[in-house]
Design a protein around this motif. Structure first.
Motif, PDB file in Angstrom:
ATOM      1  N   SER A 213       0.846  -1.194   0.000  1.00  0.00           N
ATOM      2  CA  SER A 213       0.000   0.000   0.000  1.00  0.00           C
ATOM      3  C   SER A 213       0.880   1.242   0.000  1.00  0.00           C
ATOM      4  O   SER A 213       1.855   1.316   0.757  1.00  0.00           O
ATOM      5  CB  SER A 213      -0.920   0.007   1.218  1.00  0.00           C
ATOM      6  OG  SER A 213      -1.669   1.199   1.278  1.00  0.00           O
ATOM      7  N   ALA A 214       0.549   2.199  -0.852  1.00  0.00           N
ATOM      8  CA  ALA A 214       1.350   3.428  -0.931  1.00  0.00           C
ATOM      9  C   ALA A 214       0.617   4.637  -0.356  1.00  0.00           C
ATOM     10  O   ALA A 214       1.178   5.393   0.437  1.00  0.00           O
ATOM     11  CB  ALA A 214       1.730   3.704  -2.383  1.00  0.00           C
ATOM     12  N   MET A 215      -0.616   4.822  -0.744  1.00  0.00           N
ATOM     13  CA  MET A 215      -1.382   6.021  -0.360  1.00  0.00           C
ATOM     14  C   MET A 215      -2.451   5.665   0.674  1.00  0.00           C
ATOM     15  O   MET A 215      -3.258   4.756   0.429  1.00  0.00           O
ATOM     16  CB  MET A 215      -2.043   6.626  -1.592  1.00  0.00           C
ATOM     17  CG  MET A 215      -3.107   7.664  -1.320  1.00  0.00           C
ATOM     18  SD  MET A 215      -2.505   9.212  -0.670  1.00  0.00           S
ATOM     19  CE  MET A 215      -2.060  10.082  -2.181  1.00  0.00           C
ATOM     20  N   PRO A 216      -2.464   6.366   1.813  1.00  0.00           N
ATOM     21  CA  PRO A 216      -1.486   7.335   2.301  1.00  0.00           C
ATOM     22  C   PRO A 216      -0.303   6.631   2.962  1.00  0.00           C
ATOM     23  O   PRO A 216      -0.390   5.446   3.278  1.00  0.00           O
ATOM     24  CB  PRO A 216      -2.286   8.151   3.309  1.00  0.00           C
ATOM     25  CG  PRO A 216      -3.302   7.174   3.833  1.00  0.00           C
ATOM     26  CD  PRO A 216      -3.644   6.266   2.692  1.00  0.00           C
ATOM     27  N   SER A 217       0.772   7.352   3.189  1.00  0.00           N
ATOM     28  CA  SER A 217       1.983   6.761   3.742  1.00  0.00           C
ATOM     29  C   SER A 217       1.922   6.694   5.260  1.00  0.00           C
ATOM     30  O   SER A 217       1.897   7.717   5.939  1.00  0.00           O
ATOM     31  CB  SER A 217       3.208   7.586   3.318  1.00  0.00           C
ATOM     32  OG  SER A 217       4.344   7.191   4.055  1.00  0.00           O
ATOM     33  N   ILE A 218       1.901   5.481   5.812  1.00  0.00           N
ATOM     34  CA  ILE A 218       1.900   5.327   7.260  1.00  0.00           C
ATOM     35  C   ILE A 218       3.283   5.619   7.839  1.00  0.00           C
ATOM     36  O   ILE A 218       3.411   6.106   8.966  1.00  0.00           O
ATOM     37  CB  ILE A 218       1.430   3.910   7.644  1.00  0.00           C
ATOM     38  CG1 ILE A 218       0.020   3.663   7.106  1.00  0.00           C
ATOM     39  CG2 ILE A 218       1.438   3.731   9.159  1.00  0.00           C
ATOM     40  CD1 ILE A 218      -1.007   4.669   7.576  1.00  0.00           C
ATOM     41  N   HIS A 219       4.334   5.333   7.063  1.00  0.00           N
ATOM     42  CA  HIS A 219       5.675   5.706   7.503  1.00  0.00           C
ATOM     43  C   HIS A 219       5.730   7.205   7.816  1.00  0.00           C
ATOM     44  O   HIS A 219       6.211   7.621   8.882  1.00  0.00           O
ATOM     45  CB  HIS A 219       6.701   5.372   6.404  1.00  0.00           C
ATOM     46  CG  HIS A 219       7.431   4.099   6.639  1.00  0.00           C
ATOM     47  ND1 HIS A 219       6.855   2.868   6.435  1.00  0.00           N
ATOM     48  CD2 HIS A 219       8.699   3.850   7.051  1.00  0.00           C
ATOM     49  CE1 HIS A 219       7.729   1.922   6.702  1.00  0.00           C
ATOM     50  NE2 HIS A 219       8.859   2.486   7.092  1.00  0.00           N
ATOM     51  N   ASN A 220       5.264   8.001   6.894  1.00  0.00           N
ATOM     52  CA  ASN A 220       5.283   9.455   7.104  1.00  0.00           C
ATOM     53  C   ASN A 220       4.245   9.886   8.136  1.00  0.00           C
ATOM     54  O   ASN A 220       4.491  10.816   8.912  1.00  0.00           O
ATOM     55  CB  ASN A 220       5.036  10.163   5.772  1.00  0.00           C
ATOM     56  CG  ASN A 220       6.245  10.130   4.861  1.00  0.00           C
ATOM     57  OD1 ASN A 220       7.219  10.840   5.069  1.00  0.00           O
ATOM     58  ND2 ASN A 220       6.204   9.285   3.835  1.00  0.00           N
ATOM     59  N   ALA A 221       3.107   9.233   8.157  1.00  0.00           N
ATOM     60  CA  ALA A 221       2.059   9.592   9.108  1.00  0.00           C
ATOM     61  C   ALA A 221       2.537   9.433  10.545  1.00  0.00           C
ATOM     62  O   ALA A 221       2.314  10.318  11.394  1.00  0.00           O
ATOM     63  CB  ALA A 221       0.819   8.732   8.858  1.00  0.00           C
ATOM     64  N   MET A 222       3.218   8.336  10.856  1.00  0.00           N
ATOM     65  CA  MET A 222       3.670   8.108  12.219  1.00  0.00           C
ATOM     66  C   MET A 222       4.758   9.099  12.619  1.00  0.00           C
ATOM     67  O   MET A 222       4.858   9.482  13.788  1.00  0.00           O
ATOM     68  CB  MET A 222       4.158   6.675  12.372  1.00  0.00           C
ATOM     69  CG  MET A 222       3.030   5.648  12.437  1.00  0.00           C
ATOM     70  SD  MET A 222       1.802   6.014  13.721  1.00  0.00           S
ATOM     71  CE  MET A 222       2.832   6.076  15.187  1.00  0.00           C
ATOM     72  N   CYS A 223       5.560   9.524  11.666  1.00  0.00           N
ATOM     73  CA  CYS A 223       6.571  10.550  11.971  1.00  0.00           C
ATOM     74  C   CYS A 223       5.902  11.863  12.362  1.00  0.00           C
ATOM     75  O   CYS A 223       6.351  12.550  13.289  1.00  0.00           O
ATOM     76  CB  CYS A 223       7.488  10.754  10.769  1.00  0.00           C
ATOM     77  SG  CYS A 223       8.616   9.377  10.464  1.00  0.00           S
ATOM     78  N   VAL A 224       4.839  12.211  11.668  1.00  0.00           N
ATOM     79  CA  VAL A 224       4.095  13.428  12.012  1.00  0.00           C
ATOM     80  C   VAL A 224       3.466  13.282  13.394  1.00  0.00           C
ATOM     81  O   VAL A 224       3.498  14.217  14.211  1.00  0.00           O
ATOM     82  CB  VAL A 224       3.024  13.731  10.950  1.00  0.00           C
ATOM     83  CG1 VAL A 224       2.162  14.925  11.379  1.00  0.00           C
ATOM     84  CG2 VAL A 224       3.656  14.007   9.598  1.00  0.00           C
ATOM     85  N   LEU A 225       2.912  12.123  13.680  1.00  0.00           N
ATOM     86  CA  LEU A 225       2.287  11.895  14.987  1.00  0.00           C
ATOM     87  C   LEU A 225       3.318  11.997  16.107  1.00  0.00           C
ATOM     88  O   LEU A 225       3.054  12.591  17.161  1.00  0.00           O
ATOM     89  CB  LEU A 225       1.607  10.529  15.011  1.00  0.00           C
ATOM     90  CG  LEU A 225       0.909  10.150  16.319  1.00  0.00           C
ATOM     91  CD1 LEU A 225      -0.170  11.171  16.672  1.00  0.00           C
ATOM     92  CD2 LEU A 225       0.301   8.753  16.221  1.00  0.00           C
ATOM     93  N   LEU A 226       4.501  11.418  15.905  1.00  0.00           N
ATOM     94  CA  LEU A 226       5.549  11.509  16.909  1.00  0.00           C
ATOM     95  C   LEU A 226       5.966  12.959  17.145  1.00  0.00           C
ATOM     96  O   LEU A 226       6.215  13.370  18.278  1.00  0.00           O
ATOM     97  CB  LEU A 226       6.762  10.679  16.477  1.00  0.00           C
ATOM     98  CG  LEU A 226       6.593   9.163  16.535  1.00  0.00           C
ATOM     99  CD1 LEU A 226       7.820   8.479  15.945  1.00  0.00           C
ATOM    100  CD2 LEU A 226       6.350   8.687  17.960  1.00  0.00           C
ATOM    101  N   PHE A 227       6.025  13.735  16.080  1.00  0.00           N
ATOM    102  CA  PHE A 227       6.369  15.147  16.223  1.00  0.00           C
ATOM    103  C   PHE A 227       5.309  15.891  17.031  1.00  0.00           C
ATOM    104  O   PHE A 227       5.637  16.694  17.922  1.00  0.00           O
ATOM    105  CB  PHE A 227       6.532  15.790  14.846  1.00  0.00           C
ATOM    106  CG  PHE A 227       6.625  17.294  14.893  1.00  0.00           C
ATOM    107  CD1 PHE A 227       7.780  17.907  15.356  1.00  0.00           C
ATOM    108  CD2 PHE A 227       5.557  18.081  14.499  1.00  0.00           C
ATOM    109  CE1 PHE A 227       7.869  19.294  15.417  1.00  0.00           C
ATOM    110  CE2 PHE A 227       5.640  19.474  14.559  1.00  0.00           C
ATOM    111  CZ  PHE A 227       6.799  20.075  15.021  1.00  0.00           C
ATOM    112  N   LEU A 228       4.038  15.624  16.746  1.00  0.00           N
ATOM    113  CA  LEU A 228       2.958  16.302  17.468  1.00  0.00           C
ATOM    114  C   LEU A 228       3.008  15.979  18.956  1.00  0.00           C
ATOM    115  O   LEU A 228       2.771  16.856  19.801  1.00  0.00           O
ATOM    116  CB  LEU A 228       1.607  15.893  16.877  1.00  0.00           C
ATOM    117  CG  LEU A 228       1.311  16.379  15.457  1.00  0.00           C
ATOM    118  CD1 LEU A 228       0.003  15.794  14.956  1.00  0.00           C
ATOM    119  CD2 LEU A 228       1.266  17.905  15.397  1.00  0.00           C
ATOM    120  N   ALA A 229       3.324  14.733  19.281  1.00  0.00           N
ATOM    121  CA  ALA A 229       3.429  14.349  20.692  1.00  0.00           C
ATOM    122  C   ALA A 229       4.682  14.937  21.328  1.00  0.00           C
ATOM    123  O   ALA A 229       4.644  15.432  22.466  1.00  0.00           O
ATOM    124  CB  ALA A 229       3.430  12.829  20.811  1.00  0.00           C
TER     125      ALA A 229
END
Length: 378
Positions: A292-308
């Motif tokens: 699966s490519a879209m959406p990217s969970i690799h990038n999504a989790m990085c954003v979530l870690l940043f928000l936390a």
């Protein structure tokens, strides 16, 4: 010989026999209070996790068999992450305090307690079931919605980047040599960077007021973005484009350059590529499967870690941002994702983070209304 008095005759009314009933009643009340407190601490998260698992049993074929084969591997991921987190903490504290016993004091008083375990263990089980369900759903994406949207996504990517594919823009900067090998190794540190902080937030008291918001956002990311959106936006990404749609294509050169770099440096990416493809064509149920490519969970989790991380420490947030940008570049350079996969993920995570904060009444949400005080961090 005189007859021994019967117990009931010698005990006063409301005496010792009544005590067990009193203790039992108090125990039940304490248990009820604890369950209520546990529900307030993570009830919405547990309910969301349960919905993902229920959906799996309703929609996927033979989920019980897949769970029996793979769930303990999912749970072991969090157990191993706990072990890594605790080891890192003990090393850091022992160096700082020069006392191993002092390093253990916080663990014994706050972490290794039955109250904390009663919150952390259900959360770990729920999280591992969500991860395991995600993997099962991901393996079945093409069953629900055959891959067909890559043609659209690659064209949108080209238009957004001034008529050039993003991987070409990155190649002009770093090429496909030793930098690719380094980026390849960093890219798979993602698992360490995601699961260890998650295990920490599962296993420790909510010091920063974001535990429930983070865990609920985590379920939303994997459940809504990783399952619902990934199925609706079914796509394979540049690295599989020619295999699924036929070539040559705009990504034929990309794959050839990756193969050349693999010959020179031995890329983990190419091993993972073949492993996922083998699981896909053989319909194999494994802990790591599905394309699966879209959406990217690799990038999504990085954003979530940043928000936390923003609510923990500014330097930690900066490190999360740098790591997230590295994963973003790597996801394109190594052929796993289109750039828009990351853009969509970032927007989705921010919205889901805010939704989770609203649903949980998180301190992180309340803190945004004014400057942080000592009381908000307690």
């Amino acid at each position: 010989m005189s007859e021994k008095p019967r117990t009931l005759d010698v005990l006063p009314e409301g005496g010792a026999l009544a005590a067990p009933a009193i203790r039992t009643g108090a125990g039940i009340d304490r248990l009820a209070d604890f369950l209520k407190a546990n529900w307030r601490a993570q009830g919405v998260f547990l309910l969301a996790a349960a919905l993902v698992v229920v959906a799996r049993f309703e929609l996927l074929p033979d989920p019980a068999t897949v769970i029996a084969m793979t769930w303990f591997q999912s749970l072991a991921t969090f157990v191993a992450s706990w072990a890594i987190a605790l080891s890192c903490y003990l090393v850091f504290e022992t160096v700082r305090t020069r006392s191993l016993s002092a390093s253990f004091s916080y663990l014994w008083s706050e972490i290794f307690t039955w109250k904390n375990a009663a919150v952390a263990v259900p959360a770990a089980v729920a999280m591992s079931m969500v991860m395991n369900s995600y993997s099962d759903f991901k393996s079945n994406i093409a069953v629900f919605h055959p891959y067909q949207l890559d043609v659209v996504f690659q064209e949108v990517d080209r238009l957004l980047h001034f008529g050039v594919q993003p991987w070409v823009l990155i190649e002009r900067v770093i090429g496909y040599g030793s930098a690719t090998a380094i980026l390849d190794k960093i890219y798979y540190l993602w698992f360490f960077a995601v699961f260890v902080p998650t295990a920490v937030l599962i296993g420790m008291p909510d010091r920063f007021g974001i535990r429930h918001q983070f865990l609920l956002s985590y379920v939303f990311v994997w459940g809504i973005l990783g399952i619902v959106c990934a199925t609706a936006l079914s796509s394979v990404g540049p690295i599989y484009y020619d295999r699924v749609y036929g070539g040559p294509s705009r990504f034929t050169d990309l794959v050839q350059k990756l193969e050349q770099a693999d010959s020179a440096w031995g890329l983990t990416t190419m091993q993972v590529r073949e492993g996922l493809w083998g699981a896909y064509v053989n319909d194999a149920a494994t802990i790591v499967s599905g394309i699966s490519a879209m959406p990217s969970i690799h990038n999504a989790m990085c954003v979530l870690l940043f928000l936390a991380a923003r609510h923990v420490n500014r330097w930690l947030a900066a490190a999360a941002a740098v790591f997230g940008l590295t994963i973003f570049v790597g996801s394109i350079h190594l052929g796993w994702h289109y750039a828009i996969d990351a853009y969509v993920s970032a927007i989705g995570v921010v919205l889901l983070w805010k939704l989770a904060g609203y649903l949980t009444g998180s301190k992180a949400m309340r803190r945004t209304k004014g400057p942080a005080t000592a009381s908000t961090l307690s």
